[in-house]
Design a protein around this motif. Structure first.
Motif, mmCIF file in Angstrom:
data_model
loop_
_atom_site.group_PDB
_atom_site.id
_atom_site.type_symbol
_atom_site.label_atom_id
_atom_site.label_comp_id
_atom_site.label_asym_id
_atom_site.label_seq_id
_atom_site.Cartn_x
_atom_site.Cartn_y
_atom_site.Cartn_z
ATOM 1 N N ALA A 78 0.839 -1.211 0.000
ATOM 2 C CA ALA A 78 0.000 0.000 0.000
ATOM 3 C C ALA A 78 0.866 1.249 0.000
ATOM 4 N N VAL A 118 -6.353 1.971 2.361
ATOM 5 C CA VAL A 118 -6.803 0.582 2.174
ATOM 6 C C VAL A 118 -6.598 -0.195 3.466
ATOM 7 N N PRO A 119 -7.453 -1.194 3.718
ATOM 8 C CA PRO A 119 -7.329 -1.887 4.998
ATOM 9 C C PRO A 119 -6.081 -2.750 5.123
ATOM 10 N N PHE A 120 -5.663 -3.353 4.008
ATOM 11 C CA PHE A 120 -4.532 -4.284 4.103
ATOM 12 C C PHE A 120 -3.260 -3.655 3.516
ATOM 13 N N PRO A 121 -2.209 -3.615 4.294
ATOM 14 C CA PRO A 121 -0.973 -2.967 3.804
ATOM 15 C C PRO A 121 -0.261 -3.756 2.709
ATOM 16 N N SER A 167 -1.249 -8.477 6.921
ATOM 17 C CA SER A 167 -1.214 -7.401 7.921
ATOM 18 C C SER A 167 0.087 -6.608 7.778
ATOM 19 N N LEU A 168 0.214 -5.585 8.606
ATOM 20 C CA LEU A 168 1.434 -4.765 8.612
ATOM 21 C C LEU A 168 2.651 -5.616 9.015
ATOM 22 N N THR A 169 2.397 -6.647 9.826
ATOM 23 C CA THR A 169 3.484 -7.548 10.232
ATOM 24 C C THR A 169 3.677 -8.679 9.220
ATOM 25 N N ARG A 180 1.483 -10.893 8.050
ATOM 26 C CA ARG A 180 0.846 -12.160 8.377
ATOM 27 C C ARG A 180 -0.410 -12.271 7.533
ATOM 28 N N MET A 187 -3.929 -12.583 6.469
ATOM 29 C CA MET A 187 -5.161 -12.353 7.224
ATOM 30 C C MET A 187 -6.379 -12.867 6.481
ATOM 31 N N ASP A 206 -11.242 -16.108 6.288
ATOM 32 C CA ASP A 206 -10.471 -15.509 7.387
ATOM 33 C C ASP A 206 -9.352 -16.495 7.737
ATOM 34 N N LEU A 243 -7.175 -16.164 10.072
ATOM 35 C CA LEU A 243 -6.779 -16.117 11.484
ATOM 36 C C LEU A 243 -7.720 -16.937 12.358
#
Lengths: 253, 443
Positions: A160, A165-168, A188-190, A192, A194, A218, A220
């Motif tokens: 991103a 946007v929700p997902f980086p 995710s930002l880390t 992972r 999602m 999902d 997770l």
């Protein structure tokens, strides 16, 4: 010894070539992203459809939702009106440019919400109901060529460029020949995983290609999954008043 | 004066049963108002303590700033000005903590639950660590590792997780992006939901990294002050000290609101407030009294209702006292005549009656206070396992009573005043009685 040197040289060449794909010229991939965005937009016409959502949750069980969607991409507008289940009938989401409003008929109040939020506790997000913005919201980090089932695909890594946007991070599986997104992985930002999105079926509506079957998993919470099928597609003109707060209130009377 | 008092006391003692009933009626009213005031007073103290405990302080400072993308986020960066204020006011600060917080989904397997999560610097959270009741696991690792989490017992049960296992923390960064982290469960703690304290805890560095903040940044600065009476002044010091020049200007430019309804200011018309982005951090300073305002408003209403009930009881008692004293006057007509014949002044006769009323009032007050004290002691010794929401009004499950001395003094003064008022007319009539007529009376 010579053999070892030769193998090392070959290995280095292969690695360098791979790196070139990763860090090299992405212009054709950028073009694909622009095409993905363009072919998801109803420019010059309106769009309406009925979305049937099957939400699977290990705790809550399986729930069915029926949502009527009205969309006008000129002006970034959409209206999502929940028709089923009965308990949520009349609830609606109205997008007016950058503002997304949620209407609850029980309180008769509009609340500001975001495209990044999940839709009614499902695995879909509000942003999933609009057009794509891959080319403007993401930059290409790299890509690979591969196959997904029997399809030749580009596997594109995106990052991103802003926080709209929700997902980086997103990974796309895009068919080489027809440029259709078959699968997405959102991170995710880390970094992972999602959510995984699967788009097994598309239909062409004028110049626009839209997925008529979507599955969001999902990654997770084990067992959380949402399937969306799109039906009753129409590109007939929608009256302007449909994209207003007054309309949502009126349909609930 | 001493003589009239002595005679008044003797008169009361002569008619024990009647005096007992009159004083009893006063005592009942006094008991009701004392218990009511003490109960609400105790509840206010408990709510304040529980709030302070739940929120982690008496004064709370938050910071807001705008991102480059035009989004307002809540965070406090290291700030020399804030550090200076902390240093300058160190004497008034008992303890302070810097926390981050989020409402993430905690996930384990197919189970997930949303729960308040505090990111704390365990090295500065002695109070918190002391207050946590460990049910399973240990707090020994707190402060040594960042990727650990302490869960309330019900949350752990909901997730089906064991100590030592890893849960996922799913949340949004301050700018709204999705993020996920892992944390190993170090311990289960006893839930303090009844105190509004049902929170999980992890290290601030861990939560900050998930929220997209630097390790030394935080969201709330909580301070416990040494003197709660000075909390408003203390908060004002910080509020004024942290005000940027631009904020001060904006505050001056704001038009004054002049329209009020029921004491509450309202805007003259509907005004859409547009927030203009600013540079740097703007602070908001709140204190426990601001949070308690609503509670104290309700308590004030309750106390006023109690006072009205008390006054009604006093009026009823006053009517009783007036009637009783008129009866007494008739009964003692000859006695009054004799006293007057032996040279007692009108004023002295009146004083005897009035002293009787005062003594009855005092006896009633004393009785009411003693009974209220006994009831308060008895009720306060019972530990209540009631609805968790009620626990917020209690102190460790017990009802507590607190009544300032000035409130007691006001109530006693009210009783004395009404007793005097009730006895005044019979006393005046007795004083004005002619000695001749009184002596020739048949009563």
């Amino acid at each position: 010894m010579k053999k070892v040197r030769f193998l090392t040289a070959v290995l280095l060449f292969v690695l360098a070539a791979g790196a070139m794909v990763q860090a090299g010229d992405f212009s054709h991939i950028e073009a694909i992203l622009e095409r993905l965005d363009a072919q998801s937009r109803f420019d010059g016409s309106d769009f309406s459809a009925v979305l049937t959502m099957i939400v699977e949750d290990p705790e809550k069980g399986i729930e069915k939702m029926v949502v009527r969607q009205f969309r006008r991409d000129d002006g970034e507008r959409f209206l999502l009106l929940i028709q089923e289940p009965v308990t949520q009938r009349g609830q609606g989401y109205l997008l007016e440019g950058d503002n997304l409003w949620f209407y609850d008929p029980s309180s008769r109040q509009f609340a500001h919400t975001s495209l990044k939020e999940t839709f009614q506790g499902s695995d879909a997000r509000n942003a999933d109901f609009g057009s794509n913005t891959y080319s403007s919201s993401y930059e290409i980090e790299g890509y690979l060529e591969g196959t997904l089932g029997s399809f030749e695909v580009y596997i594109i890594d995106l990052k991103a460029v802003d926080e709209t946007v929700p997902f980086p991070y997103v990974k796309l599986w895009v068919t080489k020949d027809s440029n259709l997104v078959l699968k997405t992985e959102e991170y995710s930002l880390t970094y992972r995983l999602m959510r995984t999105g699967l788009f097994p079926k598309y239909t062409k509506v004028g110049d626009v290609v839209i997925p008529v079957q979507m599955v969001f998993i999902d990654e997770l919470v084990e067992g959380n999954k949402t399937q969306i099928s799109v039906s009753e597609i129409s590109t007939n003109d929608i009256p302007d008043h449909v994209f207003t707060k007054a309309y949502i209130e009126r349909v609930n009377r | 004066m001493f003589l009239t008092m002595k005679v008044a006391f003797r008169n009361i003692s002569r008619q024990k049963k009647r005096s007992f009933l009159l004083a009893g009626a006063i005592a009942f009213g006094m008991m009701v108002i004392t218990l009511m005031n003490a109960l609400t007073g105790g509840a206010v103290i408990n709510i304040r303590d529980n709030f302070s405990h739940a929120l982690g302080g008496h004064v709370f400072i938050t910071g807001r700033e705008w991102t480059e993308a035009g989004q307002m986020i809540m965070k406090i960066r290291p700030d020399a000005n804030l550090d200076r204020l902390l240093e300058e006011n160190a004497r008034q600060i008992e303890a302070f903590t810097r926390r981050s917080q989020a409402m993430p989904s905690l996930i384990f397997g197919s189970q997930q639950t949303m729960h308040l999560l505090y990111g704390v610097d365990f090295s500065e959270e002695d109070r918190l660590i002391d207050s946590l009741v460990v049910v399973e696991g240990s707090l020994a690792e707190l402060g040594k590792r960042d990727d650990i989490i302490v869960l309330p017992e019900p949350v752990a049960e909901r997730l089906g997780v064991e100590v030592g296992e890893t849960v996922l923390i799913r949340l949004e960064t301050l700018t709204g992006q999705q993020n996920v982290g892992e944390a190993r469960v170090a311990a289960f703690i006893k839930d303090q939901e009844e105190l509004g304290l049902s929170a999980a805890y992890t290290s601030r560095a861990n939560l900050n990294s998930l929220l997209g903040m630097e390790p030394h940044e935080y969201q709330i600065l909580n301070m416990f002050v040494t003197d709660l009476d000075l909390v408003d002044q203390f908060a004002r010091t910080f509020r004024e000290g942290l005000l940027s020049p631009e904020e001060a200007e904006e505050a001056e430019d704001e038009p004054e609101v002049t329209v009020t309804v029921a004491g509450m200011p309202i805007d003259p018309g509907t005004r859409t407030q547009e927030v203009t982005p600013w540079e740097g951090t703007r602070y908001q300073v709140m204190n426990i009294n601001q949070i308690m305002e609503a509670v104290e408003l309700v308590v004030g209403v309750l106390n006023r209702v109690g006072l009205v009930i008390f006054l009604i009881l006093l009026v009823v008692t006053m009517v009783g006292i007036t009637n009783t004293f008129r009866m007494i006057m008739i009964e003692r007509t000859k006695e009054i005549g004799t006293m007057r014949a032996f040279g007692m002044q009108q004023k002295q006769v009146k004083r005897i009656f009035l002293w009787e009323a005062v003594l009855l009032g005092l006896l009633g007050c004393l009785g009411g206070l003693v009974i209220a004290g006994v009831i308060a002691l008895a009720v306060g010794s019972v530990s209540l396992n009631t609805d968790p929401s009620l626990q917020f009004f209690l102190n460790n499950g017990r009802i507590t009573f607190s009544l300032p001395l000035q409130d007691v003094a006001v109530n006693v003064a009210l009783v004395i005043l009404t007793s005097l008022l009730a006895a005044y007319w019979p006393a005046r009539a007795a004083a004005k009685m002619s000695p001749m007529k009184a002596l020739s009376s048949h009563t």
